[in-house]
Motif scaffolding. Structure first.
Motif, short mmCIF file in Angstrom:
data_model
loop_
_atom_site.label_atom_id
_atom_site.label_comp_id
_atom_site.label_asym_id
_atom_site.label_seq_id
_atom_site.Cartn_x
_atom_site.Cartn_y
_atom_site.Cartn_z
N TYR A 175 0.84 -1.19 0.00
CA TYR A 175 0.00 0.00 0.00
C TYR A 175 0.88 1.24 0.00
O TYR A 175 2.02 1.23 0.49
CB TYR A 175 -0.91 0.03 1.24
CG TYR A 175 -1.88 -1.12 1.29
CD1 TYR A 175 -3.13 -1.04 0.69
CD2 TYR A 175 -1.54 -2.32 1.94
CE1 TYR A 175 -4.02 -2.11 0.71
CE2 TYR A 175 -2.42 -3.39 1.98
CZ TYR A 175 -3.66 -3.28 1.37
OH TYR A 175 -4.53 -4.33 1.39
N ALA A 176 0.32 2.32 -0.53
CA ALA A 176 1.01 3.62 -0.52
C ALA A 176 -0.05 4.71 -0.60
O ALA A 176 -1.22 4.43 -0.90
CB ALA A 176 1.99 3.72 -1.68
N TYR A 180 2.33 9.85 -2.61
CA TYR A 180 3.64 9.22 -2.74
C TYR A 180 3.80 8.67 -4.16
O TYR A 180 4.85 8.87 -4.80
CB TYR A 180 3.81 8.07 -1.73
CG TYR A 180 5.07 7.27 -1.98
CD1 TYR A 180 6.28 7.66 -1.39
CD2 TYR A 180 5.08 6.17 -2.84
CE1 TYR A 180 7.45 6.95 -1.65
CE2 TYR A 180 6.24 5.46 -3.10
CZ TYR A 180 7.43 5.86 -2.51
OH TYR A 180 8.59 5.18 -2.78
N ILE A 199 8.37 -0.38 3.64
CA ILE A 199 8.02 -0.20 5.05
C ILE A 199 7.57 -1.56 5.57
O ILE A 199 6.57 -2.11 5.10
CB ILE A 199 6.91 0.85 5.23
CG1 ILE A 199 7.37 2.20 4.69
CG2 ILE A 199 6.49 0.95 6.69
CD1 ILE A 199 6.26 3.23 4.59
N GLN A 232 4.23 0.97 11.24
CA GLN A 232 4.35 0.71 9.80
C GLN A 232 3.19 1.35 9.04
O GLN A 232 3.38 1.97 7.98
CB GLN A 232 4.36 -0.80 9.55
CG GLN A 232 5.55 -1.54 10.15
CD GLN A 232 5.38 -3.05 10.06
OE1 GLN A 232 4.59 -3.56 9.28
NE2 GLN A 232 6.11 -3.78 10.88
N THR A 236 3.45 4.52 6.35
CA THR A 236 2.89 4.44 5.00
C THR A 236 1.96 5.61 4.74
O THR A 236 1.99 6.23 3.67
CB THR A 236 2.13 3.11 4.82
OG1 THR A 236 2.99 2.02 5.18
CG2 THR A 236 1.68 2.93 3.38
N ILE A 242 6.58 2.39 0.56
CA ILE A 242 5.49 1.47 0.26
C ILE A 242 5.41 0.45 1.39
O ILE A 242 6.39 -0.24 1.68
CB ILE A 242 5.72 0.76 -1.09
CG1 ILE A 242 5.76 1.81 -2.21
CG2 ILE A 242 4.63 -0.27 -1.36
CD1 ILE A 242 6.08 1.24 -3.56
N GLY A 243 4.26 0.37 2.02
CA GLY A 243 4.10 -0.51 3.17
C GLY A 243 3.59 -1.88 2.79
O GLY A 243 2.64 -2.00 2.01
N LEU A 256 -5.02 5.23 1.69
CA LEU A 256 -4.06 4.37 1.01
C LEU A 256 -4.69 3.71 -0.21
O LEU A 256 -5.91 3.52 -0.27
CB LEU A 256 -3.57 3.27 1.97
CG LEU A 256 -2.91 3.73 3.27
CD1 LEU A 256 -2.57 2.53 4.13
CD2 LEU A 256 -1.68 4.57 3.00
#
Length: 307
Positions: A175-176, A180, A199, A232, A236, A242-243, A256
């Motif tokens: 996810y991001a 971003y 992340i 985390q 993000t 990017i998690g 996200l």
């Protein structure tokens, strides 16, 4: 002790409670805190129990006193006594709900907060005689199987002192934030991930083999690592990279968006373990059954459809 073995009249059921507290907490000092006494009192009571039984129940371990194999066996056989005492207390107090006792649960923090906590709150509302202790941890279970009654772990938890079963599968996805992604090189394939910081967990502190996923993400390096899944998630949200997040945390977050959801969809397994000496305790069975129901009724949150 007589020539024919221990005399039942010499064995104090109250001393057995002290042994059960050490079995529950894993250490002498922790048992003393649980019982509300000094640790020397616990040691003295167990010395008396050892003398009555004619066996050694405690050994000095690396981090304090631990139960011997015989001590664990005695504790397992004595566990129903704790249940009987709780029932007697319930009857004496005139409570209509006969289920009483303290249940300690160990679970990973993200799952514990999102699934276990609301479940346990409902259990306590229905059974006010049950006291709940929730400990969050992602570390593998101790093979001694002490310090808890029920544990939720990632992957399997094999031990002869536990009964373990699969609880539910869950997904980890990338996810991001839209901002971003707009400000960084586009991600159209797995190969593009190499140019972005990941992340995730701190590599050097990762203790669960099933979570060692960074090496298979096309050479991504961990740019922001934390042992805390909520850190985390927040990193993000703040656009630090990017998690690789639990889907049950990432999907509902409208800040996200999924990154390569079709290509990156790790499936892991939560397992549910119960100490064998806790299986006979009604309060433990109530909590175990409630956890099963909670997870099965919310299975789609653990494995949400890919969007």
């Amino acid at each position: 002790m007589s020539a024919h073995g221990p005399d039942p009249l010499d064995v104090s059921t109250d001393d057995l409670r002290y042994l059960l507290a050490v079995a529950r907490s894993g250490r002498l000092v922790s048992a003393a805190t649980l019982l509300g006494v000094d640790h020397t009192t616990v040691r003295r009571r167990l010395d008396r129990l050892e003398a009555a039984l004619g066996v050694r129940l405690l050994d000095r371990g690396a981090d304090g006193w631990e139960l011997t194999a015989i001590g664990r066996d005695v504790a397992a056989r004595a566990a129903p006594l704790e249940h009987v005492v709780e029932q007697v207390l319930g009857a004496a107090s005139g409570g209509s709900d006969g289920v009483r006792g303290t249940v300690r649960i160990v679970a990973p923090e993200g799952f514990a907060t999102t699934f276990v906590t609301p479940c346990l709150a409902r259990v306590q509302a229905q059974h006010p005689g049950i006291a709940i202790e929730l400990v969050t941890s992602t570390s593998p279970l101790s093979l001694r199987g002490s310090g808890y009654d029920i544990a939720v772990t990632i992957g399997s938890a094999a031990s002869s002192r536990l009964t373990a079963e699969p609880l539910a599968p869950y997904a980890l996805r990338l996810y991001a934030t839209p901002s971003y992604l707009a400000a960084h090189p586009p991600i159209e394939s797995l190969a593009d991930l190499e140019r972005h910081p990941l992340i995730f967990y701190v590599d050097a502190l990762l203790t669960v083999r099933d979570l060692d996923l960074a090496p298979v993400l096309s050479g991504m390096r961990v740019g922001f690592g934390s042992t805390n899944v909520f850190a985390q998630l927040e990193a993000t949200r703040q656009g630090a990279g990017i998690g690789l997040l639990h889907a049950f945390m990432g999907e509902p977050d409208d800040r996200l968006v999924g990154v390569l959801p079709l290509e990156v969809d790790f499936r892991l397994q939560f397992s549910l373990s119960v100490r064998r000496d806790s299986l006979s305790v009604d309060a433990v069975r109530v909590v175990r059954d409630a956890l099963r129901h909670e997870v099965h009724s919310r299975a789609q949150e653990l494995l949400p459809p890919v969007q």
